[in-house]
Design an enzyme around this catalytic site. Structure first.
Site, PDB file in Angstrom:
ATOM      1  N   SER A  26       7.345   9.234  12.052  1.00  0.00           N
ATOM      2  CA  SER A  26       6.210   9.054  11.140  1.00  0.00           C
ATOM      3  C   SER A  26       6.673   9.226   9.709  1.00  0.00           C
ATOM      4  CB  SER A  26       5.121  10.085  11.448  1.00  0.00           C
ATOM      5  OG  SER A  26       4.269  10.234  10.324  1.00  0.00           O
ATOM      6  N   ASP A  75       1.775  -0.809  11.933  1.00  0.00           N
ATOM      7  CA  ASP A  75       0.461  -1.264  11.473  1.00  0.00           C
ATOM      8  C   ASP A  75       0.177  -2.710  11.885  1.00  0.00           C
ATOM      9  OD1 ASP A  75      -0.049   1.196  10.353  1.00  0.00           O
ATOM     10  OD2 ASP A  75       0.716   0.630   8.389  1.00  0.00           O
ATOM     11  N   LYS A 114       0.833  -1.208   0.000  1.00  0.00           N
ATOM     12  CA  LYS A 114       0.000   0.000   0.000  1.00  0.00           C
ATOM     13  C   LYS A 114       0.869   1.260   0.000  1.00  0.00           C
ATOM     14  CE  LYS A 114      -2.855   1.024   3.658  1.00  0.00           C
ATOM     15  NZ  LYS A 114      -2.753   2.449   4.038  1.00  0.00           N
ATOM     16  N   SER A 115       1.851   1.319   0.897  1.00  0.00           N
ATOM     17  CA  SER A 115       2.695   2.521   0.988  1.00  0.00           C
ATOM     18  C   SER A 115       3.416   2.794  -0.334  1.00  0.00           C
ATOM     19  CB  SER A 115       3.757   2.335   2.068  1.00  0.00           C
ATOM     20  OG  SER A 115       3.170   2.322   3.330  1.00  0.00           O
ATOM     21  N   LYS A 152      -4.617   6.374  14.626  1.00  0.00           N
ATOM     22  CA  LYS A 152      -4.690   5.716  13.312  1.00  0.00           C
ATOM     23  C   LYS A 152      -6.152   5.762  12.832  1.00  0.00           C
ATOM     24  CE  LYS A 152      -0.365   4.741  12.922  1.00  0.00           C
ATOM     25  NZ  LYS A 152       0.422   5.439  11.899  1.00  0.00           N
ATOM     26  N   ARG A 182      -7.620  -2.804   9.544  1.00  0.00           N
ATOM     27  CA  ARG A 182      -6.656  -3.694  10.213  1.00  0.00           C
ATOM     28  C   ARG A 182      -7.254  -4.335  11.463  1.00  0.00           C
ATOM     29  NH1 ARG A 182      -2.615  -3.301   6.739  1.00  0.00           N
ATOM     30  NH2 ARG A 182      -2.020  -1.226   6.048  1.00  0.00           N
ATOM     31  N   ARG A 210       2.920   6.003  -3.076  1.00  0.00           N
ATOM     32  CA  ARG A 210       4.046   6.862  -3.456  1.00  0.00           C
ATOM     33  C   ARG A 210       4.252   6.871  -4.961  1.00  0.00           C
ATOM     34  NH1 ARG A 210       4.346   5.628   1.634  1.00  0.00           N
ATOM     35  NH2 ARG A 210       5.631   6.770   3.126  1.00  0.00           N
ATOM     36  N   GLY A 222      -4.810   8.486   5.183  1.00  0.00           N
ATOM     37  CA  GLY A 222      -3.870   9.441   5.768  1.00  0.00           C
ATOM     38  C   GLY A 222      -2.671   9.651   4.863  1.00  0.00           C
ATOM     39  N   ARG A 247      -6.607   2.229  17.876  1.00  0.00           N
ATOM     40  CA  ARG A 247      -6.385   0.778  17.747  1.00  0.00           C
ATOM     41  C   ARG A 247      -6.064   0.095  19.079  1.00  0.00           C
ATOM     42  NH1 ARG A 247      -3.357   0.785  11.776  1.00  0.00           N
ATOM     43  NH2 ARG A 247      -5.326   0.813  10.612  1.00  0.00           N
TER      44      ARG A 247
HETATM   45  C1  S3P Z   1       2.413   5.012   6.236  1.00  0.00           C
HETATM   46  C2  S3P Z   1       2.988   5.361   7.406  1.00  0.00           C
HETATM   47  C3  S3P Z   1       2.443   4.988   8.723  1.00  0.00           C
HETATM   48  C4  S3P Z   1       1.441   3.859   8.616  1.00  0.00           C
HETATM   49  C5  S3P Z   1       0.488   4.045   7.488  1.00  0.00           C
HETATM   50  C6  S3P Z   1       1.214   4.173   6.154  1.00  0.00           C
HETATM   51  C7  S3P Z   1       3.040   5.480   4.975  1.00  0.00           C
HETATM   52  O1  S3P Z   1       1.805   6.107   9.294  1.00  0.00           O
HETATM   53  O2  S3P Z   1       0.733   3.693   9.810  1.00  0.00           O
HETATM   54  O3  S3P Z   1      -0.397   2.948   7.397  1.00  0.00           O
HETATM   55  O4  S3P Z   1       2.714   4.946   3.896  1.00  0.00           O
HETATM   56  O5  S3P Z   1       3.871   6.382   5.040  1.00  0.00           O
HETATM   57  P1  S3P Z   1       2.639   7.204  10.120  1.00  0.00           P
HETATM   58  O6  S3P Z   1       3.680   7.713   9.243  1.00  0.00           O
HETATM   59  O7  S3P Z   1       1.658   8.297  10.474  1.00  0.00           O
HETATM   60  O8  S3P Z   1       3.126   6.471  11.340  1.00  0.00           O
END
Ligand code: S3P
Length: 440
Positions: A165, A320, A20-21, A347, A393, A25, A92, A351
């Site tokens: 973060s 996560d 996902k991350s 989150k 999650r 990006r 987010g 959680r």
């Molecule tokens: C993420 C960073 C994390 C994670 C989120 C995805 C990302 O959040 O919990 O699911 O893709 O950069 P934080 O950076 O706020 O910890």
């Protein structure tokens, strides 16, 4: 989603959807890069579709057919001003990275999201972006979305983030690409470094430096011109974690997840599985598009699981996975502790509260602390009705908990899995017997 107790050992070799991350990006960087970005094996889920919507709102052309590959072509001459507020849904990552992405362009952008996202803290990105010279406003003085951003010329800054973060770090680095000079972000311990790896592949000058007491500084040179590239997305370790923990908690099980990302800044879950006594093996470790990938096998230990402690710099590396690791703790005889996990409270849901409440409803001995959980494992759980709190999650972690119960578990709000893993009910059913996927 209704899950029956485990009837016997789990034995399977599976693949999970793309990370996902990394998918977020690739879409977002592609939206401001020259040329074409080709995303192989993207995660196709509600969250990454939110990033596709933002890219399109900025004038990028995005071909995003269901099985991939996705192709992103940025608008020639730079992104265009969105015609309306952009809805980032539950994501987010879309909202925070998006804020940094638009801050360096002369555009007015409004970013908003669903009720969960509008509750989450945003000052962690609005503050540094204002310091760089962007005009940022939002509800509660800019602490909550919707955020309204008027971008423009930016100054490079050296930012120290009180929380580890990746979203904050990434927002500042993305803005830094458009600033005069070198922008750096220092965090108390390392968060996932996908942004740094991928920005380098897009042609930016990025560096990382270790500081005292585990602090990490990531920097970019301003004035960079990103060039689109091919991004091969590995399987998502955060999705794989549900199957790997399932393998550890059901005696006699062995599960392999093929072709999954094992970036050390994300792989804390594997360290905890080992701490708990599960056998964890990595095969065929390789680097793909700058990211470490492997086939991961987890086996339940013959003598049962041991309790474990999670805290400190390990936490950002498994941020996560805390919900599903709470389930791992339930299967370990003795007391496990999670500390330094206060970030879990902000989150998609709180959680810590969600897991403490829902696991207790199943008959578990789980206590919430201000920054963590205490789990007394080893009891057989009852089963019954639980809620996802609208959080993907939590829904999937509760499905794993159901394996440990005497009676079936009914998970309300399990449709939240569409955020990161729409095929989860079917994949979990295929792994271990009857799941009423139609009701998920
Ligand atoms: C993420 C960073 C994390 C994670 C989120 C995805 C990302 O959040 O919990 O699911 O893709 O950069 P934080 O950076 O706020 O910890």
């Amino acid at each position: 989603m209704r899950i029956e107790p485990a009837a016997g050992p789990l034995r399977a070799a599976i693949e999970v959807p793309g990370d996902k991350s990394i998918t977020h990006r690739a879409v977002l960087f592609g939206a401001v890069a020259e040329g074409e970005t080709v995303i192989e094996r993207p995660l196709d889920a509600a969250d990454t579709r939110s990033s596709v919507a933002l890219a399109r709102a900025l004038g990028a052309e995005v071909d995003a057919p269901p099985g991939g590959p996705w192709v992103v072509r940025a608008r020639l001459g730079g992104p265009s001003e969105p015609e309306d507020a952009v809805d980032c849904g539950n994501s987010g990552t879309t909202l925070r990275l998006g804020a940094g992405l638009v801050a360096g362009f002369e555009l007015f952008t409004v970013l908003t999201g669903d009720a969960s996202l509008r509750r989450r803290p945003m000052e962690r990105v609005t503050e540094p972006l204002r310091r760089m010279g962007a005009q940022v406003d939002g509800r509660d003085g800019g602490r909550r979305a919707p955020l309204a951003i008027r971008g423009g010329r930016l100054r490079a800054i050296e930012w120290t983030s009180p929380v580890a973060s990746a979203q904050v770090k990434s927002a500042v680095l993305l803005a830094g690409l458009r600033a005069d000079g070198r922008t750096s972000v220092t965090e108390p311990s390392a968060s996932r470094d996908h942004t740094e790896r991928m920005l380098a592949a897009f042609g930016a000058r990025v560096s990382r430096e270790e500081g005292p007491r585990g602090a990490i500084t990531a920097s970019v040179e301003g004035g960079a011109r990103l060039r689109g590239c091919r991004v091969a997305v590995p399987g998502d370790l955060s999705a794989a974690a549900f199957f790997l923990v399932a393998a550890a908690v059901v005696p006699g099980s062995a599960v392999t997840v093929r072709h999954v990302g094992v970036n050390p800044t994300r792989a804390g879950v594997l360290e905890v599985l080992r701490m708990a006594g599960a056998a964890v093996e990595l095969h065929g470790e390789r680097l793909e598009a700058g990211e470490p990938v492997a086939d991961v096998t987890v086996r339940a230990p013959e003598g049962g699981l041991r309790p474990f402690e999670v805290g400190g710099s390990l936490v950002p590396r498994l941020i996560d996975e805390v919900p599903v690791l709470a389930v791992l703790a339930l299967a370990a005889g003795g007391r496990s502790r999670f500390r330094d996990c206060a970030e879990l409270r902000v989150k998609e849901s709180d959680r810590l509260a969600a897991m403490a409440r829902e696991l207790s409803r199943l008959g578990a001995a789980v206590e919430e602390t201000p920054d963590g959980l205490q789990v007394n494992g080893g009891r057989r759980l009852r089963g019954g009705r639980v809620s996802s709190w609208g959080d993907h999650r939590i829904a999937m972690a509760l499905a794993v908990a159901a394996l440990l119960c005497k009676e079936p578990v009914e998970i309300e709000g399990a449709e939240a899995v569409r955020i990161s893993y729409p095929e989860f009910p079917a994949a979990f059913a295929a792994l271990r017997g009857p799941v009423d996927a139609a009701r998920a």
